[in-house]
Write an enzyme that holds these catalytic residues in place. Sequence first.
Site, PDB file in Angstrom:
ATOM      1  CD  GLU A 157      -3.397  20.971 -52.352  1.00 46.88           C
ATOM      2  OE1 GLU A 157      -3.607  22.088 -51.871  1.00 46.88           O
ATOM      3  OE2 GLU A 157      -3.631  20.688 -53.536  1.00 46.88           O
ATOM      4  CG  ASN A 198      -4.391  14.063 -53.491  1.00 49.04           C
ATOM      5  OD1 ASN A 198      -3.759  13.273 -54.188  1.00 49.04           O
ATOM      6  ND2 ASN A 198      -5.036  15.116 -53.991  1.00 49.04           N
ATOM      7  CG  HIS A 234      -1.235  20.105 -60.275  1.00 54.59           C
ATOM      8  ND1 HIS A 234      -2.287  20.021 -61.162  1.00 54.59           N
ATOM      9  CD2 HIS A 234      -1.733  19.786 -59.058  1.00 54.59           C
ATOM     10  CE1 HIS A 234      -3.391  19.668 -60.504  1.00 54.59           C
ATOM     11  NE2 HIS A 234      -3.077  19.517 -59.226  1.00 54.59           N
ATOM     12  CD  GLU A 262      -5.277  17.191 -57.380  1.00 53.96           C
ATOM     13  OE1 GLU A 262      -4.914  18.338 -57.702  1.00 53.96           O
ATOM     14  OE2 GLU A 262      -5.786  16.926 -56.275  1.00 53.96           O
ATOM     15  CG  ASP A 264      -2.553  19.891 -64.458  1.00 56.75           C
ATOM     16  OD1 ASP A 264      -1.464  20.019 -63.877  1.00 56.75           O
ATOM     17  OD2 ASP A 264      -3.615  20.388 -64.028  1.00 56.75           O
TER      18      ASP A 264
HETATM   19  O1  G3I Z   1     -18.360  27.847 -60.337  1.00 56.48           O
HETATM   20  C1  G3I Z   1     -18.031  29.175 -59.934  1.00 56.48           C
HETATM   21  C2  G3I Z   1     -18.681  30.151 -60.837  1.00 56.48           C
HETATM   22  O2  G3I Z   1     -20.071  30.064 -60.708  1.00 56.48           O
HETATM   23  C3  G3I Z   1     -18.185  31.540 -60.487  1.00 56.48           C
HETATM   24  O3  G3I Z   1     -18.716  32.476 -61.372  1.00 56.48           O
HETATM   25  C4  G3I Z   1     -16.692  31.618 -60.545  1.00 56.48           C
HETATM   26  C5  G3I Z   1     -16.142  32.955 -60.113  1.00 56.48           C
HETATM   27  O4  G3I Z   1     -14.848  32.838 -59.570  1.00 56.48           O
HETATM   28  O5  G3I Z   1     -16.177  30.653 -59.685  1.00 56.48           O
HETATM   29  C6  G3I Z   1     -16.546  29.344 -60.007  1.00 56.48           C
HETATM   30  O6  G3I Z   1     -15.961  28.472 -59.077  1.00 56.48           O
HETATM   31  C7  G3I Z   1     -14.590  28.249 -59.225  1.00 56.48           C
HETATM   32  C8  G3I Z   1     -14.386  26.759 -59.429  1.00 56.48           C
HETATM   33  O7  G3I Z   1     -13.029  26.494 -59.458  1.00 56.48           O
HETATM   34  C9  G3I Z   1     -15.010  26.245 -60.715  1.00 56.48           C
HETATM   35  O8  G3I Z   1     -14.408  26.849 -61.820  1.00 56.48           O
HETATM   36  C10 G3I Z   1     -13.880  28.712 -57.964  1.00 56.48           C
HETATM   37  O9  G3I Z   1     -13.967  30.109 -57.855  1.00 56.48           O
HETATM   38  C11 G3I Z   1     -12.473  28.297 -58.015  1.00 56.48           C
HETATM   39  O10 G3I Z   1     -11.855  28.589 -56.763  1.00 56.48           O
HETATM   40  C12 G3I Z   1     -12.373  26.820 -58.261  1.00 56.48           C
HETATM   41  O11 G3I Z   1     -11.063  26.455 -58.396  1.00 56.48           O
HETATM   42  C13 G3I Z   1     -10.751  25.119 -58.169  1.00 56.48           C
HETATM   43  C14 G3I Z   1      -9.613  25.069 -57.171  1.00 56.48           C
HETATM   44  O12 G3I Z   1      -9.156  23.726 -57.019  1.00 56.48           O
HETATM   45  C15 G3I Z   1     -10.029  25.578 -55.816  1.00 56.48           C
HETATM   46  O13 G3I Z   1     -10.987  24.749 -55.241  1.00 56.48           O
HETATM   47  C16 G3I Z   1     -10.352  24.477 -59.475  1.00 56.48           C
HETATM   48  O14 G3I Z   1     -11.492  24.337 -60.312  1.00 56.48           O
HETATM   49  C17 G3I Z   1      -9.777  23.095 -59.240  1.00 56.48           C
HETATM   50  O15 G3I Z   1      -9.217  22.608 -60.430  1.00 56.48           O
HETATM   51  C18 G3I Z   1      -8.681  23.176 -58.203  1.00 56.48           C
HETATM   52  O16 G3I Z   1      -8.256  21.849 -57.937  1.00 56.48           O
HETATM   53  C19 G3I Z   1      -7.191  21.692 -57.000  1.00 56.48           C
HETATM   54  C20 G3I Z   1      -7.430  20.407 -56.249  1.00 56.48           C
HETATM   55  O17 G3I Z   1      -8.700  20.431 -55.654  1.00 56.48           O
HETATM   56  C21 G3I Z   1      -6.348  20.149 -55.222  1.00 56.48           C
HETATM   57  N1  G3I Z   1      -5.049  20.200 -55.835  1.00 56.48           N
HETATM   58  C22 G3I Z   1      -4.736  21.360 -56.617  1.00 56.48           C
HETATM   59  C23 G3I Z   1      -5.818  21.595 -57.670  1.00 56.48           C
HETATM   60  C24 G3I Z   1      -5.476  22.797 -58.523  1.00 56.48           C
HETATM   61  O18 G3I Z   1      -5.477  23.969 -57.778  1.00 56.48           O
END
Ligand code: G3I
Length: 740
Positions: A157, A198, A234, A262, A264
Site C-alpha cells: 500500500e 501489494n 477488498h 486479499e 473478500d
Molecule cells: O490480537 C490483538 C488482541 O490481542 C487485542 O485484544 C485486540 C484489541 O484491538 O487487537 C488484536 O489485534 C488486532 C489484529 O488485527 C488481530 O485481530 C489489531 O488490533 C488489529 O489492528 C489487526 O488488524 C489487522 C489489520 O490488517 C491491521 O494490521 C487485520 O487483522 C488484518 O486483516 C488487516 O489486514 C490488512 C492487510 O494487512 C493489508 N491490506 C488491508 C488488510 C485489511 O485492512
Amino acid sequence: MRMREVAVTVLAAILAGVGWADVASAETVSLRELAQSRGIAFGSAVSAASLAGDASYARTLGSEFGVVTPEDAMKWAVLRPARDTFRWGDADAIVDAAVANGQGVRGHTLVWHSSLPAWLTGGSFTTTELRDVLKEHVQTTVRRYAGRVKFWDVANEVLNNDGSPRAGFWLERLGEEYIADVFRWAHEADPAAVLYLNEYGAETHGPKADALYALVRSLKEQGVPIHGVGLQAHLTGSSRPDQLPALLRRFTGLDVDVAVTELDVRIPVPVTPAGLASQAEVYRQVTAACLAVARCVSITVWGFTDRRSWIGATYPGWGAATLFDDDLATKPAYRSVADVLTRTDPNAPVGHWPLDDPAGTVAADVSGNGHDATVRGAKADGRVPHVTAFAGDGATTEASTGAPVLNTDGSFTVSAWVSMYSTGVPGVVASQDGETRSAFYLMYQKSTGRWEFTVPSADGTEVTWLTARSASAPVLKRWTHLTGVYEAPTRQLRLYVDGVPDGTRDGVTAWRSTKPFRIGRSLSGGRFDGAISDVRAWNRALPAGEVTGISDRTVAAWGFDNAAIDSSPFGRGTSLNSSGATYDSNALKLDGTGCAEGYGPALRTDRSWTITARVNLAAKGAARTVISQSGTVRDAFYLQYHQSYDRWAVIVPSADATGSDWQQVLSTAPPALNTWTTLSAVYDAQAATLALHVDGVRQGDPLPAVKSWPSTGRIHIGCSGTGGRFNGLIDDVKAYVPAA
Ligand code: G3I
C-alpha cells in the site's frame, strides 16, 4: 509441458477419482485441488490465534487452501515488540503448519505504513539508523524463512488513491527510495524468493492503477528485483470487477507475475439471499479474471470464514465477506468459485489472443487453455489509443502456438480485427498447419482483391481450393472484423465482414490438422501486411447473432445507474471531479460545476469516430459540454450546447493550439429544456466531413474539409478541458469506430 497442460491432466484424474456428479456438487474436491488443476494456487490469510485455538478452522484451512498468508503475524507490530527483540512464535507456527501440510506461504509484509510499533514510530532515529533498522528487519525476516516462504508481499500500500506516494512513516523518514531499497535487501537475503508489490484499490482503471503501473515500470527500468504485483481486491457485493483481466494483463506486459492477494467481498448484514448471490457473482468474476490471465498465479482470500474476518470491526453494518459461514458451512460464493475452477464454458473460445501485450514476444492466450503464441513482429497501434496490436510487415512476421488449437475436421470458427496496410501481398490473418497445407486460411487474397475463408480439399499438393469470398473489397487502414465459420454438418463455409454475412461456400469437407495455429501467416508464407488484434478460435460454428456480438465496434459505452459502468470490451472507469457531479439512479447528474472524466482517451480522433449520448439540458446561459476528448491546449472535439447560437453543436478545432479555427456544425433548432434528446456526432476521416444528428435526424449537410487531429487526453463527460460545464442529466455515452 506447460503448467496449465499438467493441470488438465490433474483435473482429469480428480474427476475420474470422484465422479462427475460429485464434482458438479462442487463440495467434494477442495478449492486447493481444483485451483491446482487449473495451474493456479488458491490461498487464504490465516490468523495465528485461530490456527492455534480452533481445530475446525485449522482443518478447513489445511484441506481447502494451497497457500497461506499470515494475516498479522509478520507485521512489525507483532514481530518486533522492541528494537532488539523479534517475536517469531506466531509466524513460525503458521509457517511450520503450512510446510507440514504441503502448503505454500506468502510472507506479509516487510514494509507498510500501518501496524508499526511505538518504539519505531516514536523513536529518535537518524535517517541512516532508520535505514539500518529497516534493512536488518527485512533481511533477518527473509533469511529466517528462506526456502519456506516463497512469495513476499515486500511493500504494501505505497500509493494514495489519487496515485501520489502514500504519506506515512517510511516515506516521510526515508523518501521514496525506501521501496526500491526494500526489494533489493529482500532479494539479497533470499535470491529465490518471489517479490511482490501489494496494493488495494487498483482493481479498476483509474489514477491509482495508472500510478501503480508507472511505479512497477520504473522499478523494472531501474533493475529493482520485483517479480510480481498483488492486487488485494477488498470488494463489495456491488463491485463489478470486469476490468480486472485487462488490468492484470497490463502488469504482465511489464514481465511480472500477478496475483489476487486479499480477496473478500463484504455485504450488508444481516445477510439476505440476494446479498449472498451478489457476493457469489463477484467471487466468480475475480476467479475467472485470474484464470483468464496467463501469469496470474494465485488467488488468496483475506480470511475464509465469517467466524474470523477483519470486516465486521472495520465496516459497521457490513460483514459475511468470506466463502464459509460462521459454522464453516460453504456459502454460495464458495460454490461459484468451485464452479469456475471446475468448469470450462463449452461455448468459450478454445484460443483467444488479444495481442495487446505492451511488450515482449509472447502473445498470451487468455482463453485459459494455455495456447500462448510466440510472436515475431513489432507492435502496431490498436483500435483505441494505448492499446497495441500485432504488426505484420507482409514478409517476416508471424505469431504461432506450440500445438494445434482447433479440431479442424469438426465445426469451427475463427475471428479477428484487422487493419490492412497494403494489398500488395496475399495476407493470411489466421491458419492452422497441416503437413503440406494449412487446414484453413482466413485472409486477404491478392489475386481476387477480396477477403476469403478457404479450406483446401486435402493436405496435399494437388488440391481444390474451396472458398467463401467476400463481395466487398477491403478498405486499407480501416479496422475491419473478419469471421470465418466452418459448419461441419452442412459442409458450409461462411465468411462475415464486420459482422455481416459476405460470402459462403457449400460442399466443403474440412480435414484434421495437427500442427500449430498461426496468426499473420499460413504454413507456406502469405504474411499479413497490417495490424491484427483480438484473434479468437472456437471448436463450434458460431451462429450469426454471436458473430454480430464479437464484431461490436464500440470502444466506450458508459451507462450511469448509481455508478459509471463502461460495458465496452475496454471497460474504462470514470471519476467525478467535484460535488457538482453525482451518479443518479438513472443518469449522470450535473449542476453546471462538476463533470466526469473517463480514464484514458477512448477515440483515435484523427480517424473516423462517432460519439452519442442522451442528454437532458436543465439550464442554458453558458457553453454546456456533453462530451469532449482533451488535447494539450484544445479538445479534439466538443459535443455541446452553444450559448451564442442557442443550438446544439459539434465543434472540431483545426489544431491543438490557441488561435485555431473552429469548424462546427449546429443543430437546426434550439434545444428544448428538460427534454431527453439523443445527440450523435460523426467524423468521417476518409470524406473529411463532420455531421451532427439530433434524435436520429441529421442537421443539414455534413460539413466538408474538416480535419481532426490526434488527441491522447481523457474523455470528459459534462465538460471540456477548459470548462463549459453541463447543467442537467447525461446518460448512455457511447464512442465507436464506424465501419463505413
Ligand atoms: O490480537 C490483538 C488482541 O490481542 C487485542 O485484544 C485486540 C484489541 O484491538 O487487537 C488484536 O489485534 C488486532 C489484529 O488485527 C488481530 O485481530 C489489531 O488490533 C488489529 O489492528 C489487526 O488488524 C489487522 C489489520 O490488517 C491491521 O494490521 C487485520 O487483522 C488484518 O486483516 C488487516 O489486514 C490488512 C492487510 O494487512 C493489508 N491490506 C488491508 C488488510 C485489511 O485492512
